[in-house]
Design a protein around this motif. Structure first.
Motif, PDB file in Angstrom:
ATOM      1  N   ALA A 170       8.113 -11.579  15.521  1.00 12.28           N
ATOM      2  CA  ALA A 170       8.411 -12.889  16.091  1.00 12.28           C
ATOM      3  C   ALA A 170       7.326 -13.883  15.692  1.00 12.28           C
ATOM      4  O   ALA A 170       6.134 -13.557  15.741  1.00 12.28           O
ATOM      5  CB  ALA A 170       8.504 -12.794  17.603  1.00 12.28           C
ATOM      6  N   PRO A 171       7.695 -15.108  15.286  1.00 13.04           N
ATOM      7  CA  PRO A 171       6.684 -16.115  14.951  1.00 13.04           C
ATOM      8  C   PRO A 171       5.750 -16.375  16.131  1.00 13.04           C
ATOM      9  O   PRO A 171       6.173 -16.333  17.294  1.00 13.04           O
ATOM     10  CB  PRO A 171       7.517 -17.358  14.631  1.00 13.04           C
ATOM     11  N   VAL A 172       4.480 -16.627  15.828  1.00 15.05           N
ATOM     12  CA  VAL A 172       3.497 -16.917  16.868  1.00 15.05           C
ATOM     13  C   VAL A 172       3.584 -18.402  17.217  1.00 15.05           C
ATOM     14  O   VAL A 172       3.442 -19.269  16.347  1.00 15.05           O
ATOM     15  CB  VAL A 172       2.078 -16.545  16.410  1.00 15.05           C
ATOM     16  N   LEU A 173       3.825 -18.693  18.491  1.00 14.03           N
ATOM     17  CA  LEU A 173       3.951 -20.059  18.991  1.00 14.03           C
ATOM     18  C   LEU A 173       2.684 -20.431  19.752  1.00 14.03           C
ATOM     19  O   LEU A 173       1.903 -19.567  20.163  1.00 14.03           O
ATOM     20  CB  LEU A 173       5.165 -20.167  19.923  1.00 14.03           C
ATOM     21  N   SER A 174       2.475 -21.711  19.964  1.00 14.10           N
ATOM     22  CA  SER A 174       1.290 -22.132  20.721  1.00 14.10           C
ATOM     23  C   SER A 174       1.535 -23.468  21.400  1.00 14.10           C
ATOM     24  O   SER A 174       2.368 -24.267  20.957  1.00 14.10           O
ATOM     25  CB  SER A 174       0.060 -22.227  19.811  1.00 14.10           C
ATOM     26  N   GLN A 175       0.805 -23.673  22.491  1.00  9.07           N
ATOM     27  CA  GLN A 175       0.730 -24.969  23.155  1.00  9.07           C
ATOM     28  C   GLN A 175      -0.732 -25.267  23.439  1.00  9.07           C
ATOM     29  O   GLN A 175      -1.521 -24.356  23.720  1.00  9.07           O
ATOM     30  CB  GLN A 175       1.514 -24.972  24.475  1.00  9.07           C
ATOM     31  N   LEU A 200      -0.422 -12.908  26.481  1.00 11.29           N
ATOM     32  CA  LEU A 200      -0.695 -14.129  25.718  1.00 11.29           C
ATOM     33  C   LEU A 200      -2.160 -14.187  25.311  1.00 11.29           C
ATOM     34  O   LEU A 200      -3.020 -13.555  25.933  1.00 11.29           O
ATOM     35  CB  LEU A 200      -0.342 -15.370  26.546  1.00 11.29           C
ATOM     36  N   SER A 201      -2.441 -14.978  24.289  1.00  5.40           N
ATOM     37  CA  SER A 201      -3.814 -15.260  23.889  1.00  5.40           C
ATOM     38  C   SER A 201      -4.193 -16.631  24.431  1.00  5.40           C
ATOM     39  O   SER A 201      -3.504 -17.624  24.169  1.00  5.40           O
ATOM     40  CB  SER A 201      -3.941 -15.251  22.362  1.00  5.40           C
ATOM     41  N   VAL A 202      -5.271 -16.687  25.215  1.00  3.06           N
ATOM     42  CA  VAL A 202      -5.711 -17.946  25.810  1.00  3.06           C
ATOM     43  C   VAL A 202      -7.108 -18.263  25.281  1.00  3.06           C
ATOM     44  O   VAL A 202      -8.055 -17.513  25.515  1.00  3.06           O
ATOM     45  CB  VAL A 202      -5.733 -17.857  27.353  1.00  3.06           C
ATOM     46  N   GLY A 203      -7.226 -19.363  24.554  1.00  7.83           N
ATOM     47  CA  GLY A 203      -8.505 -19.743  23.964  1.00  7.83           C
ATOM     48  C   GLY A 203      -8.994 -21.082  24.474  1.00  7.83           C
ATOM     49  O   GLY A 203      -8.197 -21.994  24.730  1.00  7.83           O
ATOM     50  N   SER A 204     -10.306 -21.212  24.616  1.00  7.52           N
ATOM     51  CA  SER A 204     -10.922 -22.442  25.108  1.00  7.52           C
ATOM     52  C   SER A 204     -11.830 -22.996  24.023  1.00  7.52           C
ATOM     53  O   SER A 204     -12.769 -22.324  23.583  1.00  7.52           O
ATOM     54  CB  SER A 204     -11.728 -22.134  26.382  1.00  7.52           C
ATOM     55  N   TYR A 205     -11.569 -24.243  23.583  1.00 11.24           N
ATOM     56  CA  TYR A 205     -12.284 -24.814  22.443  1.00 11.24           C
ATOM     57  C   TYR A 205     -12.861 -26.177  22.814  1.00 11.24           C
ATOM     58  O   TYR A 205     -12.136 -27.185  22.837  1.00 11.24           O
ATOM     59  CB  TYR A 205     -11.330 -24.925  21.250  1.00 11.24           C
ATOM     60  N   PRO A 206     -14.156 -26.232  23.130  1.00 14.05           N
ATOM     61  CA  PRO A 206     -14.772 -27.490  23.575  1.00 14.05           C
ATOM     62  C   PRO A 206     -14.961 -28.479  22.436  1.00 14.05           C
ATOM     63  O   PRO A 206     -15.046 -28.104  21.266  1.00 14.05           O
ATOM     64  CB  PRO A 206     -16.124 -27.023  24.124  1.00 14.05           C
ATOM     65  N   THR A 222       4.399 -15.034  21.518  1.00 12.90           N
ATOM     66  CA  THR A 222       5.693 -15.028  20.850  1.00 12.90           C
ATOM     67  C   THR A 222       6.843 -15.371  21.785  1.00 12.90           C
ATOM     68  O   THR A 222       7.983 -15.478  21.344  1.00 12.90           O
ATOM     69  CB  THR A 222       5.968 -13.647  20.217  1.00 12.90           C
ATOM     70  N   ASP A 223       6.546 -15.553  23.069  1.00 15.85           N
ATOM     71  CA  ASP A 223       7.568 -15.861  24.075  1.00 15.85           C
ATOM     72  C   ASP A 223       7.355 -17.288  24.568  1.00 15.85           C
ATOM     73  O   ASP A 223       6.393 -17.561  25.310  1.00 15.85           O
ATOM     74  CB  ASP A 223       7.476 -14.866  25.229  1.00 15.85           C
ATOM     75  N   ALA A 224       8.241 -18.201  24.181  1.00 22.42           N
ATOM     76  CA  ALA A 224       8.075 -19.612  24.538  1.00 22.42           C
ATOM     77  C   ALA A 224       8.078 -19.820  26.046  1.00 22.42           C
ATOM     78  O   ALA A 224       7.325 -20.651  26.570  1.00 22.42           O
ATOM     79  CB  ALA A 224       9.189 -20.441  23.895  1.00 22.42           C
ATOM     80  N   GLY A 225       8.908 -19.064  26.758  1.00 20.44           N
ATOM     81  CA  GLY A 225       8.970 -19.210  28.206  1.00 20.44           C
ATOM     82  C   GLY A 225       7.673 -18.807  28.877  1.00 20.44           C
ATOM     83  O   GLY A 225       7.218 -19.478  29.817  1.00 20.44           O
ATOM     84  N   ARG A 226       7.083 -17.732  28.408  1.00 25.42           N
ATOM     85  CA  ARG A 226       5.800 -17.286  28.981  1.00 25.42           C
ATOM     86  C   ARG A 226       4.696 -18.309  28.692  1.00 25.42           C
ATOM     87  O   ARG A 226       3.850 -18.571  29.551  1.00 25.42           O
ATOM     88  CB  ARG A 226       5.414 -15.932  28.396  1.00 25.42           C
ATOM     89  N   ILE A 227       4.714 -18.877  27.496  1.00 26.28           N
ATOM     90  CA  ILE A 227       3.704 -19.892  27.159  1.00 26.28           C
ATOM     91  C   ILE A 227       3.870 -21.105  28.076  1.00 26.28           C
ATOM     92  O   ILE A 227       2.885 -21.628  28.617  1.00 26.28           O
ATOM     93  CB  ILE A 227       3.820 -20.295  25.682  1.00 26.28           C
TER      94      ILE A 227
END
Length: 241
Positions: A170-175, A200-206, A222-227
């Motif tokens: 599944a393509p990797v999606l992000s918000q 999910l992968s959760v990243g913090s970028y200052p 990969t799950d738009a609803g979960r994101i």
């Protein structure tokens, strides 16, 4: 089923010396994300035979696909093909189909296929050629190792040729949620989201813009609803703090 995995091996003294800025890893990472392949590691090594052999063996054994860039040109320090052949335990030599591609390309330009150019026709036994529509000299795939040129335009063309042959997931999606606060202020909320959404992968970028601190919180999966759910939950937590 989890998405297949990949690694990248960037080969070249010019990268490690700072003379050349690598853009191939950035391109490959984006292309693999779209194809549903997870890039797990990227490594840069010098033009050293033993080092390349060891890196190929280690990385190829750890992921589903290994992509290399650099070291398949006509000069003495282009040693990637021989190193990959040794890593895979097969002989290498000039192959007639690769020679024919070079011959046609240089004949059209009125140039000789000399010994230096013929080096680019050395292919490990059992490998499949990777098309090079830019300068004809092919890359190759052997086992799960895809060996490509280091010149960005050629590398990108070779990636476009190889990716359709790979079964992705599944393509990797992000918000991205941009927060106008310091990272220390939101760390607890971000940590909560990471714990509540372990898939999910959760990243913090200052960042600092116009003297003000802020953070881009990026949620990938990969799950738009979960994101969507994670971003909504994070927004609610930040409103409470």
């Amino acid at each position: 089923m989890p998405n297949p995995t990949a690694a990248m091996l960037v080969i070249g003294d010019e990268i490690l010396s700072g003379r050349t800025r690598d853009s191939n890893m950035h391109h490959l990472a984006k292309a693999l994300s779209r194809a549903g392949v997870a890039l797990r590691e990227a490594r840069v090594v010098a033009d050293d035979h033993a080092t390349i052999v060891g890196a190929v063996q280690t990385l190829a054994g750890a992921v589903d696909h290994l992509f290399t860039s650099g070291g398949i040109g006509p000069t003495h320090d282009d040693i990637t093909a021989e190193a990959v052949a040794e890593a895979m335990g097969v002989p290498i030599g000039v192959r007639e189909d690769a020679r024919a591609l070079l011959q046609a390309h240089y004949d059209a330009q009125g140039l000789e296929v000399n010994d230096a150019r013929l080096r680019m026709a050395r292919i490990p036994e059992g490998a499949t050629l990777i098309e090079n529509p830019i300068s004809a000299a092919p890359g190759f795939t052997i086992g799960n190792v895809h060996v490509m040129a280091g010149v960005p335009q050629i590398f990108e063309a070779m990636v476009a040729s190889v990716l359709p042959t790979i079964t992705g997931g599944a393509p990797v999606l992000s918000q991205t949620l941009t927060v106008a606060r310091g990272e220390g202020d939101i760390a607890a909320a971000v940590g909560t989201i990471a714990a509540e959404f372990p898939d999910l992968s959760v990243g913090s970028y200052p960042f600092i813009r116009a003297g003000a601190h802020g953070v881009n919180v990026v949620v990938r999966g990969t799950d738009a609803g979960r994101i969507d759910g994670a971003v909504v939950r994070l927004s609610a937590l930040l409103e409470e703090t």
